[in-house]
Write a protein that holds these residues in place. Structure first.
Motif, mmCIF file in Angstrom:
data_model
loop_
_atom_site.group_PDB
_atom_site.id
_atom_site.type_symbol
_atom_site.label_atom_id
_atom_site.label_comp_id
_atom_site.label_asym_id
_atom_site.label_seq_id
_atom_site.Cartn_x
_atom_site.Cartn_y
_atom_site.Cartn_z
ATOM 1 N N ILE A 138 60.619 27.224 -45.436
ATOM 2 C CA ILE A 138 61.086 27.629 -44.032
ATOM 3 C C ILE A 138 61.350 27.131 -42.637
ATOM 4 O O ILE A 138 61.999 27.112 -41.715
ATOM 5 N N GLY A 139 60.254 26.601 -41.996
ATOM 6 C CA GLY A 139 59.331 25.897 -40.966
ATOM 7 C C GLY A 139 60.626 24.700 -40.595
ATOM 8 O O GLY A 139 61.023 25.066 -39.400
ATOM 9 N N VAL A 140 60.877 23.982 -41.338
ATOM 10 C CA VAL A 140 61.636 22.600 -40.658
ATOM 11 C C VAL A 140 62.811 23.075 -41.055
ATOM 12 O O VAL A 140 63.720 22.851 -40.278
ATOM 13 N N VAL A 141 63.781 24.007 -42.110
ATOM 14 C CA VAL A 141 64.758 24.165 -41.720
ATOM 15 C C VAL A 141 65.286 25.423 -41.360
ATOM 16 O O VAL A 141 66.199 25.600 -40.463
ATOM 17 N N VAL A 142 64.819 26.127 -40.445
ATOM 18 C CA VAL A 142 64.593 26.738 -39.097
ATOM 19 C C VAL A 142 64.956 26.828 -37.643
ATOM 20 O O VAL A 142 65.534 26.374 -37.147
ATOM 21 N N GLY A 143 63.396 25.356 -37.931
ATOM 22 C CA GLY A 143 63.740 24.238 -36.660
ATOM 23 C C GLY A 143 64.506 23.686 -36.754
ATOM 24 O O GLY A 143 65.327 22.903 -35.389
ATOM 25 N N TRP A 144 65.796 22.775 -37.137
ATOM 26 C CA TRP A 144 66.210 22.352 -37.926
ATOM 27 C C TRP A 144 68.373 23.386 -36.891
ATOM 28 O O TRP A 144 68.313 22.319 -36.752
ATOM 29 N N LEU A 145 67.711 23.781 -38.135
ATOM 30 C CA LEU A 145 69.130 25.455 -37.687
ATOM 31 C C LEU A 145 69.516 25.226 -36.293
ATOM 32 O O LEU A 145 70.173 25.153 -35.820
#
Length: 237
Positions: A123-130
């Protein structure tokens, strides 16, 4: 007063066994996808950077910063790794950090490892990337723009990852606290933690971009990624 780190690491027993198992499966599936997709991103530039970023996140996560009396936080690293090495490699990097912390330092429970990987590495990486990808047009304009984008992405990824914890607790919470209490604690404190996360992420990404903007994954494909102005001597060549 004793200071407690509240930055996401779940311990054993906070959720019941079936919920822990469910999110262990989610973590394994996400990691499998990340490993398959990361192959396309790993090259002579990304591979060394991935190692450096993983080591940096591991080291910085061991350092807590105070946010309120009796509470402290630490870097999660989702937006940082996503911006520097991409989402797929980033998921792997944060997962490695979490596994080592759980096995060697008892930072996060073994049975909660799938939950922690889901929250912080997925969640952390995906949200940060999006978030960073959505704001990329500002990031490629200048280093100041990149720094602001990194701050916003880190702040939001921290808060959303905390809401992942709340969701998991709502499904199978076994810690004795009410869902309302958990939501208020995780939401309120992680806004403050997110500000610290944003500052650290912005400073780190800005430092890398100042020296080697070509190593910043988010800037790939930009016509002239944060090209520095030529000196007067270079300009007359």
């Amino acid at each position: 007063m004793r200071t407690h780190a509240v930055a996401m690491h779940m311990s054993d027993g906070l959720v019941n066994g079936p919920t822990a198992l469910l999110f262990a499966v989610v973590a394994v599936i996400a990691l499998t996808v990340a490993v398959l997709r990361a192959r396309a991103d790993l090259d002579d530039r990304t591979a060394p950077m991935a190692g450096l970023v993983t080591a940096f996140v591991f080291a910085v996560q061991m350092i807590n910063f105070p946010i309120l009396p009796g509470a402290s936080g630490h870097l999660l690293g989702g937006a940082l790794v996503a911006i520097l090495v991409g989402p797929w490699v980033g998921i792997i990097a944060i997962s490695i950090v979490l596994v080592v912390q759980a096995l060697l330092f008892a930072d996060g429970g073994i049975t909660a490892l799938g939950l922690n990987i889901t929250n912080m590495a997925v969640i952390g990486v995906v949200v940060g990337w999006l978030v960073a990808r959505a704001l990329r047009r500002f990031a490629v304009r200048s280093r100041a723009g990149l720094v602001v984008v990194a701050f916003v992405a880190a702040l939001l990824n921290t808060v959303v990852a905390a809401m992942g914890f709340v969701l998991e607790y709502a499904i199978g919470g076994a810690g004795g606290a009410t869902l309302g209490t958990v939501f208020a604690l995780m939401g309120g404190l992680h806004v403050l933690i997110g500000i610290g996360e944003g500052v650290i992420t912005a400073a780190t990404v800005g430092a890398v971009a100042a020296v080697r903007p070509d190593l910043v994954y988010l800037l790939r494909g930009a016509a002239t990624p944060l090209a520095r102005r030529p000196t007067s001597e270079e300009g007359v060549r």
